[in-house]
Design a protein around this motif. Structure first.
Motif, PDB file in Angstrom:
ATOM      1  N   TYR A  59      -7.697-101.935 -18.695  1.00  0.00           N
ATOM      2  CA  TYR A  59      -7.564-103.279 -18.107  1.00  0.00           C
ATOM      3  C   TYR A  59      -7.939-103.251 -16.630  1.00  0.00           C
ATOM      4  O   TYR A  59      -8.614-104.172 -16.128  1.00  0.00           O
ATOM      5  N   CYS A  60      -7.531-102.188 -15.929  1.00  0.00           N
ATOM      6  CA  CYS A  60      -7.880-102.059 -14.510  1.00  0.00           C
ATOM      7  C   CYS A  60      -9.393-101.994 -14.344  1.00  0.00           C
ATOM      8  O   CYS A  60      -9.963-102.637 -13.454  1.00  0.00           O
ATOM      9  N   ARG A  61     -10.079-101.213 -15.176  1.00  0.00           N
ATOM     10  CA  ARG A  61     -11.536-101.116 -15.077  1.00  0.00           C
ATOM     11  C   ARG A  61     -12.189-102.460 -15.369  1.00  0.00           C
ATOM     12  O   ARG A  61     -13.117-102.871 -14.659  1.00  0.00           O
ATOM     13  N   HIS A  62     -11.695-103.169 -16.391  1.00  0.00           N
ATOM     14  CA  HIS A  62     -12.246-104.486 -16.726  1.00  0.00           C
ATOM     15  C   HIS A  62     -12.088-105.462 -15.552  1.00  0.00           C
ATOM     16  O   HIS A  62     -13.049-106.156 -15.185  1.00  0.00           O
ATOM     17  N   MET A  63     -10.902-105.491 -14.959  1.00  0.00           N
ATOM     18  CA  MET A  63     -10.647-106.427 -13.859  1.00  0.00           C
ATOM     19  C   MET A  63     -11.437-106.049 -12.607  1.00  0.00           C
ATOM     20  O   MET A  63     -11.811-106.916 -11.810  1.00  0.00           O
ATOM     21  N   MET A  64     -11.726-104.745 -12.472  1.00  0.00           N
ATOM     22  CA  MET A  64     -12.567-104.326 -11.356  1.00  0.00           C
ATOM     23  C   MET A  64     -13.998-104.792 -11.571  1.00  0.00           C
ATOM     24  O   MET A  64     -14.693-105.214 -10.631  1.00  0.00           O
ATOM     25  N   GLU A  65     -14.451-104.741 -12.807  1.00  0.00           N
ATOM     26  CA  GLU A  65     -15.805-105.185 -13.125  1.00  0.00           C
ATOM     27  C   GLU A  65     -15.993-106.676 -12.838  1.00  0.00           C
ATOM     28  O   GLU A  65     -17.058-107.096 -12.370  1.00  0.00           O
ATOM     29  N   VAL A  66     -14.961-107.473 -13.163  1.00  0.00           N
ATOM     30  CA  VAL A  66     -15.081-108.931 -12.989  1.00  0.00           C
ATOM     31  C   VAL A  66     -14.573-109.377 -11.618  1.00  0.00           C
ATOM     32  O   VAL A  66     -14.415-110.574 -11.376  1.00  0.00           O
ATOM     33  N   ARG A  67     -14.318-108.408 -10.733  1.00  0.00           N
ATOM     34  CA  ARG A  67     -13.911-108.686  -9.358  1.00  0.00           C
ATOM     35  C   ARG A  67     -12.609-109.498  -9.294  1.00  0.00           C
ATOM     36  O   ARG A  67     -12.477-110.464  -8.547  1.00  0.00           O
ATOM     37  N   LYS A  68     -11.609-109.096 -10.109  1.00  0.00           N
ATOM     38  CA  LYS A  68     -10.319-109.797 -10.122  1.00  0.00           C
ATOM     39  C   LYS A  68      -9.165-108.870  -9.739  1.00  0.00           C
ATOM     40  O   LYS A  68      -8.070-108.928 -10.292  1.00  0.00           O
ATOM     41  N   ILE A  69      -9.461-107.991  -8.800  1.00  0.00           N
ATOM     42  CA  ILE A  69      -8.405-107.181  -8.206  1.00  0.00           C
ATOM     43  C   ILE A  69      -8.282-107.613  -6.748  1.00  0.00           C
ATOM     44  O   ILE A  69      -9.303-107.645  -6.043  1.00  0.00           O
ATOM     45  N   PRO A  70      -7.096-107.963  -6.274  1.00  0.00           N
ATOM     46  CA  PRO A  70      -5.775-107.934  -6.916  1.00  0.00           C
ATOM     47  C   PRO A  70      -5.689-108.840  -8.155  1.00  0.00           C
ATOM     48  O   PRO A  70      -6.385-109.844  -8.254  1.00  0.00           O
ATOM     49  N   TYR A  71      -4.808-108.498  -9.077  1.00  0.00           N
ATOM     50  CA  TYR A  71      -4.660-109.235 -10.327  1.00  0.00           C
ATOM     51  C   TYR A  71      -4.246-110.689 -10.124  1.00  0.00           C
ATOM     52  O   TYR A  71      -4.482-111.533 -10.996  1.00  0.00           O
TER      53      TYR A  71
END
Length: 331
Positions: free
Chosen positions: A238-250
């Motif tokens: 999930y962390c890798r996916h959110m990093m890909e879509v530029r949504k970190i911080p969650y």
């Protein structure tokens, strides 16, 4: 004729004859209250009453009527005999006496009322004092403990302040670096894992491999998943996916009804989507939250929730639609 006449011998009435001079009993002009005060009254009433009156002359006539009453004479007879004074309408004697006695009564009744008020107030103060004593005992104990804990607490505060400063420093650096996640260094990637809530165990395992951002985002790079549980794998994925879509911080993705769920909230979501036929008990037992649920494959849905493959495929498609609808227009 002289013989027929009764012999008359001049007499003096016997009550005119005095063997000795009789003393006239004259009333005292100011009888001592102790003498005239009735015996059946409370002992010391006269002296007490005098203390209560500002002007004792106003009750001077009272002593005579009290003395008469003691002898059994009523006020009418006492006044009629002159023992008790009275006055004409322009100079009544007794209104002043009555007024004075009523004033004493009111004064003493007021004192009784005040006594009750003070009694009530003292009870309130005692209750407040008891409460204060209890609090004082607690505070005393707390202060004694504080004296022992003061130094460690001050040290903890300094450490927390240091962490606060480092947090501000690291978050600024990492958030800027996340604009190009492929360029993240191994140290920065570890900070990302820490910030998104991955466990220390996962972080230590990945740290040993010195994984960079580029490696982490490479779909073919699987070493990052070595030696971790299935739940940890979903967290890392999930962390890798959110990093890909530029949504970190969650929190950038907080409007997703799936990803923002903890386990309890996910159970409510299952209840809203009865057509999914997903067991809340299984979600609770396996600690499945929103992000983990999103990362579950068709096979995992089928095996975990014991549903048909067709049903698992339907759930998988719908949860992806919900998730990506929340991502757009951010992608």
């Amino acid at each position: 004729m002289e013989n027929n006449m009764l012999e008359y011998t001049p007499r003096i009435p016997t009550h005119w004859k005095f063997s000795k001079q009789r003393k006239l009993e004259t009333p005292l002009s100011d009888p001592a209250p102790a003498v005239l005060a009735p015996k059946n009254e409370c002992k010391g009433f006269d002296s007490w009453l005098k203390k209560q009156c500002e002007n004792t002359k106003e009750i001077q006539s009272l002593w005579s009527v009290l003395a008469a009453s003691e002898r059994g004479a009523d006020p009418r007879a006492a006044i009629s005999s002159g023992e008790v004074p009275f006055g004409f309408s322009d100079s009544f004697v007794w209104p002043k006496v009555v007024k004075t006695l009523q004033g004493v009564t009111n004064k003493m009744n007021s004192g009784s009322q005040r006594k009750q008020e003070l009694k009530n107030r003292m009870e309130e103060l005692r209750a407040e004092l008891n409460k204060c004593e209890e609090e004082y005992a607690l505070i005393t104990e707390s202060v004694q403990v504080w004296e022992e804990m003061k130094a460690p607490c001050e040290q903890a505060t300094k450490l927390a302040q240091s962490c606060q400063e480092l947090e501000e420093e690291f978050s600024s650096v990492v958030e800027q670096a996340l604009e190009e996640p492929e360029d993240l260094s191994a140290d920065h990637l570890i900070l990302v894992f820490n910030a998104v809530g991955l466990s220390r165990d996962i972080i230590q395992k990945i740290t040993a491999k010195r994984v960079t951002g580029e490696e982490f985002l490479d779909p073919c790079y699987s070493a990052v998943y070595d030696g971790i549980t299935n739940e940890e794998r979903m967290d890392v994925g999930y962390c890798r996916h959110m990093m890909e879509v530029r949504k970190i911080p969650y929190l950038k993705h907080d409007d997703c009804v799936i990803c923002r769920c903890d386990t309890e909230e996910l159970i409510y979501l299952f209840e809203e989507h009865e057509e999914w036929k997903l067991s809340p008990d299984i979600a609770k037992k396996k600690c499945i939250n929103g992000p983990r649920f999103f990362m579950m494959s068709i096979n995992e849905l089928e095996e975990t929730f014991s549903i048909s493959r067709a049903q698992a495929r339907t759930v998988w498609k719908e949860k992806k639609q919900i998730h990506y609808a929340a991502l757009s227009p951010g992608i």
